[in-house]
Design an enzyme around this catalytic site. Structure first.
Site, PDB file in Angstrom:
ATOM      1  N   SER A  46       0.833  -1.214   0.000  1.00 21.54           N
ATOM      2  CA  SER A  46       0.000   0.000   0.000  1.00 21.54           C
ATOM      3  C   SER A  46       0.870   1.267   0.000  1.00 21.54           C
ATOM      4  O   SER A  46       0.346   2.363  -0.186  1.00 21.54           O
ATOM      5  CB  SER A  46      -0.950   0.005   1.194  1.00 21.54           C
ATOM      6  OG  SER A  46      -0.221  -0.012   2.396  1.00 21.54           O
ATOM      7  N   HIS A  47       2.164   1.129   0.235  1.00 21.84           N
ATOM      8  CA  HIS A  47       3.047   2.295   0.207  1.00 21.84           C
ATOM      9  C   HIS A  47       4.185   2.138  -0.788  1.00 21.84           C
ATOM     10  O   HIS A  47       5.217   2.790  -0.680  1.00 21.84           O
ATOM     11  CB  HIS A  47       3.541   2.629   1.620  1.00 21.84           C
ATOM     12  CG  HIS A  47       2.413   3.132   2.454  1.00 21.84           C
ATOM     13  ND1 HIS A  47       1.513   2.283   3.038  1.00 21.84           N
ATOM     14  CD2 HIS A  47       1.982   4.384   2.710  1.00 21.84           C
ATOM     15  CE1 HIS A  47       0.582   2.994   3.660  1.00 21.84           C
ATOM     16  NE2 HIS A  47       0.836   4.267   3.466  1.00 21.84           N
ATOM     17  N   GLU A 187      -4.712   0.684   2.485  1.00 12.31           N
ATOM     18  CA  GLU A 187      -5.166  -0.721   2.448  1.00 12.31           C
ATOM     19  C   GLU A 187      -6.643  -0.774   2.055  1.00 12.31           C
ATOM     20  O   GLU A 187      -7.067  -1.665   1.321  1.00 12.31           O
ATOM     21  CB  GLU A 187      -5.001  -1.376   3.828  1.00 12.31           C
ATOM     22  CG  GLU A 187      -3.591  -1.418   4.372  1.00 12.31           C
ATOM     23  CD  GLU A 187      -2.717  -2.484   3.756  1.00 12.31           C
ATOM     24  OE1 GLU A 187      -3.198  -3.209   2.865  1.00 12.31           O
ATOM     25  OE2 GLU A 187      -1.535  -2.559   4.148  1.00 12.31           O
TER      26      GLU A 187
HETATM   27  P1  NDP Z   1      -0.733  -3.567   9.570  1.00 10.86           P
HETATM   28  O1  NDP Z   1      -2.009  -3.682  10.324  1.00 10.86           O
HETATM   29  O2  NDP Z   1      -0.588  -4.366   8.345  1.00 10.86           O
HETATM   30  O3  NDP Z   1       0.478  -3.931  10.515  1.00 10.86           O
HETATM   31  C1  NDP Z   1       0.732  -3.213  11.675  1.00 10.86           C
HETATM   32  C2  NDP Z   1       1.916  -3.764  12.397  1.00 10.86           C
HETATM   33  O4  NDP Z   1       1.550  -4.973  13.058  1.00 10.86           O
HETATM   34  C3  NDP Z   1       3.093  -4.111  11.507  1.00 10.86           C
HETATM   35  O5  NDP Z   1       4.268  -3.694  12.120  1.00 10.86           O
HETATM   36  C4  NDP Z   1       3.027  -5.646  11.398  1.00 10.86           C
HETATM   37  O6  NDP Z   1       4.308  -6.241  11.238  1.00 10.86           O
HETATM   38  C5  NDP Z   1       2.457  -6.006  12.738  1.00 10.86           C
HETATM   39  N1  NDP Z   1       1.723  -7.262  12.711  1.00 10.86           N
HETATM   40  C6  NDP Z   1       0.733  -7.618  11.851  1.00 10.86           C
HETATM   41  N2  NDP Z   1       0.278  -8.857  12.154  1.00 10.86           N
HETATM   42  C7  NDP Z   1       0.986  -9.262  13.226  1.00 10.86           C
HETATM   43  C8  NDP Z   1       0.977 -10.454  14.012  1.00 10.86           C
HETATM   44  N3  NDP Z   1       0.155 -11.469  13.755  1.00 10.86           N
HETATM   45  N4  NDP Z   1       1.849 -10.562  15.038  1.00 10.86           N
HETATM   46  C9  NDP Z   1       2.697  -9.544  15.314  1.00 10.86           C
HETATM   47  N5  NDP Z   1       2.764  -8.393  14.616  1.00 10.86           N
HETATM   48  C10 NDP Z   1       1.909  -8.266  13.583  1.00 10.86           C
HETATM   49  O7  NDP Z   1      -0.409  -2.022   9.249  1.00 10.86           O
HETATM   50  P2  NDP Z   1      -1.426  -0.828   8.940  1.00 10.86           P
HETATM   51  O8  NDP Z   1      -2.354  -1.289   7.886  1.00 10.86           O
HETATM   52  O9  NDP Z   1      -1.988  -0.302  10.192  1.00 10.86           O
HETATM   53  O10 NDP Z   1      -0.430   0.283   8.332  1.00 10.86           O
HETATM   54  C11 NDP Z   1       0.208   0.024   7.097  1.00 10.86           C
HETATM   55  C12 NDP Z   1       1.206   1.111   6.767  1.00 10.86           C
HETATM   56  O11 NDP Z   1       0.562   2.307   6.433  1.00 10.86           O
HETATM   57  C13 NDP Z   1       2.198   1.479   7.860  1.00 10.86           C
HETATM   58  O12 NDP Z   1       3.475   1.233   7.329  1.00 10.86           O
HETATM   59  C14 NDP Z   1       1.986   2.963   8.101  1.00 10.86           C
HETATM   60  O13 NDP Z   1       3.167   3.707   8.364  1.00 10.86           O
HETATM   61  C15 NDP Z   1       1.407   3.389   6.779  1.00 10.86           C
HETATM   62  N6  NDP Z   1       0.637   4.629   6.873  1.00 10.86           N
HETATM   63  C16 NDP Z   1       1.178   5.808   6.434  1.00 10.86           C
HETATM   64  C17 NDP Z   1       0.468   7.001   6.488  1.00 10.86           C
HETATM   65  C18 NDP Z   1       1.064   8.281   6.066  1.00 10.86           C
HETATM   66  O14 NDP Z   1       0.384   9.294   6.123  1.00 10.86           O
HETATM   67  N7  NDP Z   1       2.296   8.332   5.652  1.00 10.86           N
HETATM   68  C19 NDP Z   1      -0.913   7.021   7.000  1.00 10.86           C
HETATM   69  C20 NDP Z   1      -1.345   5.740   7.501  1.00 10.86           C
HETATM   70  C21 NDP Z   1      -0.621   4.598   7.420  1.00 10.86           C
HETATM   71  P3  NDP Z   1       4.741  -6.903   9.810  1.00 10.86           P
HETATM   72  O15 NDP Z   1       5.067  -5.748   8.927  1.00 10.86           O
HETATM   73  O16 NDP Z   1       5.893  -7.783  10.148  1.00 10.86           O
HETATM   74  O17 NDP Z   1       3.546  -7.672   9.317  1.00 10.86           O
END
Ligand code: NDP
Length: 332
Positions: A46-47, A187
């Protein structure tokens, strides 16, 4: 969804050419294309390339400065402000992070406030870079309103992501990076594009009712924070750190100013680094490793960041949405 296999260097090239074609010089195009290709490498789709049409739109409308030259000012011995020169966030981060690393390793703690920048990327890039330099990293940023505070049906917060990284001497850092909304809007947009549903309660439709249809959330609806009022408190904290403390725009102010060209709005970012070596003492790594051992010995537990780090081991091509590739090529 039809996909096309693209090698990592071709992903970088595609991003670099699209940005260069719309006015970015090498320094700016390289900073953003590197962030985009690393996102695709790690499976942060998504990024990754998905963001290129938005980046290009904001260059076309002249909202973003493609030849930015961010600069650092020391506010105190360990608080640094990056003036982002209206460029993309990865450029300001590239300029500010080495100074933050230097001062935090010297003084134990450091703060980087990034202003006048346009953020459209994941935050793990910066927190992980701090952890790779033996520092704990915390970063957050606000964005245009799309998330309702607890109790409300109208947006006020951005999806306001926060990332935390913990360094490990003999292992990849533990890193989480998450939107404080139930899902990142990126997402939700990808789910809408690919025709998938999202979990019920991810957001509300335009009538304020809970829905599992990502299009209804993305078009006139609103996202909710994770964990009800608890996530709402964290989203509020991010507004206060990334806008109130940094001295940049709150989400509602970013919306008032933005030209809605589809690219990232102007805003700030708050980054903090802490040195475990200087604060916890010599044994910090062994001590934390015992904690991680306990955690991962529990059935079903994996450490955050592990999915991305496993993806990173794969040096082969990535499957990219074919329509997206054609769309980006048409911009070059
Ligand atoms: P996710 O819900 O996909 O993941 C959130 C975190 O939880 C990640 O670090 C992930 O690690 C971890 N995680 C997921 N599943 C598990 C699990 N089963 N056990 C342990 N850890 C877990 O992320 P979001 O959808 O909330 O966000 C996605 C991205 O969007 C982020 O990178 C965020 O910075 C970006 N974003 C940027 C914005 C901007 O304005 N620039 C605005 C909003 C979001 P892993 O990666 O290892 O799966």
């Amino acid at each position: 969804m039809n996909t096309t296999a693209l090698e990592l260097e071709n992903i970088y090239d595609l991003a670099y050419k699209a940005l260069s074609a719309h006015g970015c010089d090498h320094f700016n195009a390289d900073s953003v294309a590197t962030t985009v290709s690393h996102a695709e490498r790690d499976g942060s789709v998504s990024h990754g390339l998905f963001r290129i049409p938005g980046y290009v739109a904001s260059l076309k409308s002249k909202k973003v400065n493609g030849v930015s030259r961010p600069s650092n000012t020391y506010l105190t011995q360990n608080a640094i402000r990056v003036e982002g020169d209206y460029g993309f966030a990865p450029v300001g981060i590239k300029v500010g992070l080495p100074e933050l690393i230097k001062t935090s390793n010297k003084h134990g703690v450091g703060v980087l406030t990034i202003t006048n920048t346009h953020h459209f990327a994941a935050l793990w890039h910066e927190t992980e870079a701090l952890a790779e330099n033996n520092l704990i990293g915390i970063a957050c940023t606000a964005y245009k309103p799309s998330v309702a505070p607890a109790g409300a049906k109208k947006p006020l917060f951005g999806t306001n992501p926060i990332s935390f990284a913990w360094p490990r001497k003999n292992n990849t850092p533990v890193v989480y990076d998450m939107a404080t909304s139930t899902m990142a809007m990126g997402e939700v947009q990808v789910a809408a594009r690919d025709g998938h549903k999202v979990p019920f309660g991810t957001g509300l439709n335009k009538d304020g009712e809970k829905t599992d249809n990502p299009s209804e959330i993305a078009n006139g609806g609103v996202l909710l924070t994770f964990g009800d009022y608890k996530g709402s408190a964290i989203a509020m904290m991010i507004e206060l750190l990334a806008a109130g403390l940094v001295g940049d725009l709150f989400s509602f102010e970013a919306k008032e100013e933005d030209n809605n060209d589809g690219g990232p709005a102007r805003g700030g970012e708050f980054i903090m680094a802490l040195s475990p070596e200087l604060i916890a003492g010599k044994n910090w790594n062994e001590h934390a490793e015992k904690f991680f051992e306990q955690m991962t010995s529990l059935d079903g537990v994996r450490l955050p960041g592990q999915r991305r780090h496993t993806n990173r081991q794969d040096k082969g091509p990535r499957q990219i949405n074919s329509e997206l590739i054609e769309k980006i090529k048409s911009l070059i």
